[in-house]
Design a protein around this motif. Structure first.
Motif, short mmCIF file in Angstrom:
data_model
loop_
_atom_site.label_atom_id
_atom_site.label_comp_id
_atom_site.label_asym_id
_atom_site.label_seq_id
_atom_site.Cartn_x
_atom_site.Cartn_y
_atom_site.Cartn_z
N LEU A 83 0.83 -1.21 0.00
CA LEU A 83 0.00 0.00 0.00
C LEU A 83 0.86 1.26 0.00
N THR A 84 1.96 1.23 0.75
CA THR A 84 2.82 2.43 0.77
C THR A 84 3.40 2.69 -0.62
N TYR A 85 3.78 1.60 -1.31
CA TYR A 85 4.30 1.78 -2.67
C TYR A 85 3.21 2.33 -3.60
N LEU A 86 1.99 1.78 -3.45
CA LEU A 86 0.89 2.23 -4.30
C LEU A 86 0.62 3.71 -4.10
N LYS A 87 0.61 4.15 -2.84
CA LYS A 87 0.34 5.55 -2.54
C LYS A 87 1.45 6.47 -3.05
N GLN A 88 2.63 5.91 -3.29
CA GLN A 88 3.75 6.68 -3.84
C GLN A 88 3.83 6.56 -5.36
N GLY A 89 2.84 5.86 -5.93
CA GLY A 89 2.82 5.70 -7.38
C GLY A 89 3.78 4.65 -7.89
N LYS A 90 4.32 3.82 -7.02
CA LYS A 90 5.27 2.78 -7.41
C LYS A 90 4.50 1.48 -7.66
N ILE A 91 3.83 1.43 -8.80
CA ILE A 91 2.91 0.32 -9.09
C ILE A 91 3.63 -1.02 -9.15
N LEU A 92 4.77 -1.07 -9.81
CA LEU A 92 5.49 -2.33 -9.94
C LEU A 92 5.98 -2.84 -8.59
N ASP A 93 6.44 -1.91 -7.75
CA ASP A 93 6.87 -2.31 -6.40
C ASP A 93 5.69 -2.84 -5.60
N ALA A 94 4.53 -2.17 -5.72
CA ALA A 94 3.33 -2.64 -5.02
C ALA A 94 2.95 -4.03 -5.51
#
Length: 387
Positions: free
Chosen positions: A307-318
């Motif tokens: 979720l933290t990655y998603l909220k930072q726009g890091k879709i691949l990491d999420a």
């Protein structure tokens, strides 16, 4: 904790001990009360040498052996005391405590009951009988806790100062969901031992479970006064502040836990979750990464890190993090749904359908709206979910 009832003198002595034997027995009791078991053992052996039928000395020697972990020797001494005087109740109770420590639960119950038939006023014997019933519950897979409660109550009626019995009763009540009675017993456990951080902590945790936040805070603060560097107290205070919707204070408490116990995965997880909820995404990422470093199989931490990655726009990491989540916990519904959405948004219909099918298969009732979305997608794209 097993308890060992003491008797000032045997109910009946086959032969009256000499005054010299009595002196050495009393000396042994004095040393035993000071936890000087080596000198106590010598004194009791001396008393027995001077008076070979001195029942109390055999009983006391058995207590020394039991307290020093020599159960087979203890058993022999208690049996000798019973052989000399079959009415000597304390020896039966002590023998039962030995059996209980060895896991011989039915033998323990039988021995303690025999002793209580001869003298029902031995509070510690009632306590040990209650412990035996709790152990029997585990072995027989039946609930003997009402019998244990009855014995613990009798023990506290005979001696209200037995704080450990009040505390044990509180534990049993908590396990049974009888939180009001548990709270009463916690208070009684504290009455004669106000300096006990552990009891204040357990009292605070009990009030937290009841959502009685004012009493919880008071009890936990008292525990903190006594043990200011207790990780468990800081952890419980953090939970209190979370329930009281004071996230900044909760963060301070969980940071105290991680300072005292750097590998406390739960404290790092709660820190990360609080940071995530307050939008401190860099701090959340760091804390949750630390959680998964300590425990790579912590599925909730992995999901929140996604979720933290998603909220930072890091879709691949999420995506990578949620793929790890479902490896750890294959039926983790929220991760499956989020992975499906990512695949759908990226135009990967087959992968999205596969994840939606897995999501639907979890049968998570709390996600009714998401389940409908998943079903509509599967039906619209004519995807056949495997059972």
């Amino acid at each position: 904790m097993l308890a060992f009832p003491m008797e000032a003198a045997a109910k009946k002595k086959i032969t009256m001990p000499t005054s010299r034997a009595v002196y050495h027995n009393n000396q042994g009791v004095s040393f035993m009360n000071k936890d000087d078991y080596e000198r106590a053992e010598l004194e009791f052996k001396t008393a027995i040498e001077l008076a070979p039928e001195y029942v109390e000395a055999y009983n006391n020697l058995g207590v020394v052996y039991r307290k020093t972990g020599r159960n087979s020797l203890a058993e022999a001494q208690f049996k000798k005391a019973i052989e000399l005087d079959k009415k000597y109740a304390a020896a039966y109770a002590h023998l039962g405590a030995v059996y209980l420590a060895e896991g011989r639960i039915d033998d323990a119950i039988e021995a303690i009951k025999k002793g209580l038939k001869k003298d029902s006023t031995l509070a510690d014997a009632h306590y040990n009988l209650g412990l035996a019933y709790l152990e029997k519950s585990k072995i027989d897979k039946q609930d003997y806790s009402p019998l244990a409660i009855d014995q613990f109550k009798i023990a506290t009626e005979l001696d209200a100062s037995l704080t450990h019995v009040h505390a044990k009763l509180a534990e049993v009540y908590e396990q049974r969901g009888e939180l009001e009675l548990a709270g009463i017993r916690r208070r009684l456990a504290l009455a004669d031992k106000p300096e006990s951080a552990d009891q204040w902590l357990k009292t605070g945790e009990l009030y937290l479970a009841r959502n009685d936040l004012t009493k919880a805070q008071n009890a936990l603060n008292k525990a903190l006064e006594i043990e200011p560097e207790s990780p468990r107290v800081h952890m419980s205070l953090g939970l209190y502040y979370m329930q009281a919707t004071q996230p900044d204070l909760a963060v301070n408490e969980f940071k105290s836990v991680t300072a005292l116990e750097p590998n406390n995965e739960l404290a790092w997880y709660r820190l990360g979750t609080l940071y995530l909820n307050s939008g401190r995404l860099a701090d959340a990422t760091a804390a949750l990464k630390e959680t998964t470093r300590i425990n790579p199989n912590f599925a909730d931490a992995s999901f929140n890190l996604g979720l933290t990655y998603l909220k930072q726009g890091k879709i691949l990491d999420a995506q990578r993090e949620w793929e790890r989540t479902v490896v750890i916990a294959p039926n983790y519904a929220r991760a499956l749904y989020n992975l499906a959405k990512i695949h759908e948004q990226q135009g990967r219909t087959e992968e999205a359908g596969r994840m939606y099918c897995r999501f639907i298969a979890t049968g998570a009732k709390e996600f009714a709206a998401e389940t409908k979305i998943a079903s509509d997608f599967v039906n619209a794209n004519k995807i056949k979910c495997r059972n």
